[in-house]
Design an enzyme around this catalytic site. Structure first.
Site, PDB file in Angstrom:
ATOM      1  N   GLU A 242       0.965  -1.070   0.092  1.00 45.45           N
ATOM      2  CA  GLU A 242      -0.062  -0.087   0.081  1.00 45.45           C
ATOM      3  C   GLU A 242       0.760   1.230   0.049  1.00 45.45           C
ATOM      4  OE1 GLU A 242      -4.213   0.884   1.809  1.00 45.45           O
ATOM      5  OE2 GLU A 242      -2.998  -0.340   3.117  1.00 45.45           O
ATOM      6  N   ASP A 243       2.001   1.100   0.640  1.00 48.29           N
ATOM      7  CA  ASP A 243       2.713   2.142   1.015  1.00 48.29           C
ATOM      8  C   ASP A 243       3.987   2.652   0.126  1.00 48.29           C
ATOM      9  OD1 ASP A 243       0.865   2.887   2.780  1.00 48.29           O
ATOM     10  OD2 ASP A 243       2.235   2.422   4.499  1.00 48.29           O
TER      11      ASP A 243
END
Ligand code: MN
Length: 710
Positions: free
Chosen positions: A77-78
């Site tokens: 996600e990051d």
């Protein structure tokens, strides 16, 4: 809390000396790299978060796969790492778990209404293929609530609410009492700060007294156990603020009336000793019969086992909980402990565990007996329901295998009836696409979009099918009525012409009633559908004074003509005027392109049409077929065939087999043995056309078949 990798390593080796530390080091390295320039809200380097999550997983004594996935849980996600990167470097098992956690995190981004917490919980379960995904998500959430303080108040509230409504109950269902308690305690502090402070103060005022009471009772219990020659460990606690809050709220009572404010836990080795202890306690002190609960012979659905009894002394009330060491582990660690006892560290590997877990969630209300759950384990694994979202975050519950069309009807029948296309997870998809749990579904509607019989193949829920059928029925009725009225107009014309007979409204109604119809409309519908044939007998009943006229009913139209406007979408928009190019006559399924002309607006060409080769790109528009709109396209063919008896019949049989209407057929004799056939017929789409022409080509005596585009 763990802050360094070597601390984590030591913790894992403590319970699992053979753990693959190399794998964990690699996961730590990738995670460090992925989160290199990121910081937590507290301004600490981001890596402390995955490290802490891995530490919580190690507290649960999970396997190395879980812990590696825990280290990697935010990487997708990051950062620019993709799931393929994880797959390549760590293998499918870890990649699948990381992907599962990422998917659940995406759900929490959607702002879910409060009432939907129950559904969301179920959805998380339905989406999860490996229970370790949930355990990681719980650890993630636990660290996030532990570090809520630096966040802004709105965000804190949202996370706290979500935690109490979704994650704490999941932890409870899994029997992970320790995590559930901490999740609730912290959230309570943020959700109800005033009540929290009040209860904390009330409890603090009583704290000295309470501890003294508990110590005293502990001594009494030690004495009692000595009399019975039973070895046991005794712990005590004061009820947690959130539990006090809930109890006082629910029962509308004061702190003094809470029976289990003070509790002692007696942990021994065998079940018979538990019962012995309880009976000893109940002989020594008065107890409250209604507060005597035997969760040993009747475990809770999350496998919690203990015997509870509340006793009263002149100074205070105490809840005494008696359980074995094994029961105690299960109460604290839940599912992890339960399986660990049976099968060691491989306890989480098999899919049946998850099934067990799902069934437990689904059925916990109706059947609290764990034996029943275990028998359910053998059942089919596929989930029967899916949970999808509207763009606003409302959860819609559908049966597995549902499509966007089912979704549209589940929202509202108006949306279903005017459904034109669907966007799933921000991508345009065909209406027949199968939906999965977690999908965000948006339905695009158009005023002139409407159900067709094809929709019945696409819809799978009863609700959608019923509505489509009802719509088609209504449409058919209208069609029959219209045709019936045309037949009636013709009858009227003929009788007027031949006999100067004209029925007025009253006469007509009477005679139709005489035929047994409650109203004119049902009569017209019946002659329109052919249910009632227009024969001499009928005409005699309508016009008794004159002889019957020979009436041929007008040709039945197979399909109601559709406005061609909704056949095509232009950049997603269907309300644009267009016409089909005469040079290439595209039909549904052809690759097409729109060309903006000076005078005739947008003209749709076949992509390969020579007339648009070299056209200015600015004049070309991307267009697409509306998958659900139906229309009969006329196509023209020239066939060179053997001039033999039965040739035409064979050709027309092919079109008839595909229910295609021949509009024109013309034969030109070329020689004694050869003929040319000019054939025009109607098709619904290009795939049907391919099948028809393929069949024709294979006919004995067909030498060539060429489509004429002009
Ligand atoms: Mn996280």
């Amino acid at each position: 809390m763990i802050k360094r990798f070597y601390e984590l390593q030591e913790k894992i080796i403590g319970y699992y000396p053979e753990a693959n530390i190399g794998l964990l080091k690699k996961a730590y390295a990738v995670s460090t790299d992925a989160h290199l320039n990121q910081r937590r809200a507290s301004d600490e380097p981001y890596i402390i978060h995955p490290l802490a999550v891995a530490g919580i997983l190690a507290d649960m004594k999970l396997d190395e796969i879980s812990i590696a996935a825990g280290l990697l849980h935010d990487v997708i996600e990051d950062s620019s790492y993709t799931i393929e990167d994880i797959n390549r470097q760590f293998g499918k098992e870890i990649a699948d778990i990381v992907w599962g956690v990422t998917k659940i995190s995406k759900i929490s981004d959607i702002n879910v209404e409060e009432a939907q917490a129950e559904t969301l919980k179920k959805m998380i379960i339905a989406m999860t293929k490996d229970i370790r995904v949930i355990l990681i998500k719980l650890a993630d959430r636990l660290h996030n609530v532990r570090t809520l303080a630096p966040l802004d108040p709105d965000k804190r509230l949202k996370i706290a609410r979500e935690t109490v409504e979704i994650y704490a109950p999941i932890a409870y269902r899994l029997g992970i009492g320790k995590i559930k308690d901490e999740l609730e305690d912290i959230s309570f502090m943020y959700l109800h700060p005033a009540e929290y402070e009040k209860i904390k103060k009330e409890v603090a005022d009583k704290n000295e007294w309470a501890l003294a009471q508990l110590e005293k009772m502990k001594k009494e219990l030690v004495k009692l156990l000595a009399e019975y020659h039973i070895a046991a460990d005794i712990q005590f606690r004061i009820k947690r603020p959130i539990s006090i809050y809930r109890k006082t709220q629910r029962q509308n009572i004061e702190l003094d009336q809470v029976y289990d404010l003070l509790a002692l836990r007696v942990i021994t080795d065998t079940v018979p000793r538990c019962y012995l202890i309880v009976s000893g306690v109940q002989q020594r002190w008065p107890y409250i019969p209604s507060r005597w609960r035997d969760f040993i012979s009747n475990p809770k659905s999350n496998f919690y086992q203990s015997i509870h009894t509340t006793i009263i002394t002149p100074e205070a009330k105490f809840e005494i909980q008696v359980r074995t060491q094994e029961m105690h582990k299960v109460a604290e660690e839940g599912i992890a402990a339960h399986w660990r006892y049976k099968e060691g560290l491989s306890f989480l590997e098999k899919d049946v565990r998850l099934q067990w877990f799902r069934e437990m969630i689904e059925h916990h209300k109706s059947s609290p007996d764990p034996k029943e759950f275990l028998s359910l384990v053998k059942k089919d694994l596929t989930p029967q329901e899916i949970y999808v979202f509207t763009p606003k975050g409302k959860v819609i519950n559908l049966k597995a295998g549902s499509t966007p069309l089912d979704f549209a009807y589940a929202i509202h029948s108006e949306i279903g009836d005017h459904c034109r296309s669907a966007i799933v997870n921000e991508k345009m998809v065909p209406l027949k696409t199968r939906l999965n749990s977690g999908d965000v579904v948006e339905i695009l509607t158009a005023k002139n979009a409407k159900p067709s019989s094809d929709w019945l193949k696409v819809a799978s829920t009863t609700r959608a099918r019923k509505k489509i059928l009802a719509y088609l029925q209504k449409e058919e009725n209208a069609r029959h009525l219209e045709r019936g009225l045309r037949i009636w107009a013709k009858i009227q014309r003929e009788y007027q012409k031949k006999f100067q007979q004209r029925l007025d409204a009253d006469e007509l109604r009477q005679r139709i009633a005489g035929l047994g119809y409650p109203d004119n409309e049902s009569f017209f519908r019946d002659i329109g559908s052919g249910k009632r044939t227009v024969d001499k007998q009928l005409l005699k009943a309508l016009y008794p004074d004159v002889s019957a006229v020979d009436i041929k009913p007008p040709q039945k139209t197979l399909r109601k003509p559709v406005s061609i406007q909704r056949l095509i979408s232009v950049e997603g928009n269907q309300d644009i005027d267009f016409s089909f190019a005469k040079c290439c006559l595209p039909i549904k399924g052809d690759v097409i392109v729109g060309y903006i002309t000076q005078n005739r607006g947008l003209v749709i060409h076949h992509q390969d049409c020579l007339n648009i080769k070299g056209a200015m790109p600015s004049r070309l528009k991307e267009v697409s077929w509306n998958p659900v709109a139906n229309y009969l396209y006329l196509v023209h063919y020239n066939l060179i065939v053997s001039d033999r008896p039965g040739m035409l019949k064979a050709i027309t049989e092919v079109t008839a087999a595909y229910e295609s209407n021949i509009k024109k057929i013309e034969i030109i004799h070329l020689s004694q043995s050869l003929a040319k056939v000019r054939l025009s017929f109607e098709v619904r789409e290009v795939s049907q056309l391919h099948e028809i022409t393929q069949r024709m080509r294979n006919l004995n005596g067909v030498y060539s078949l060429i489509r004429k585009r002009k």
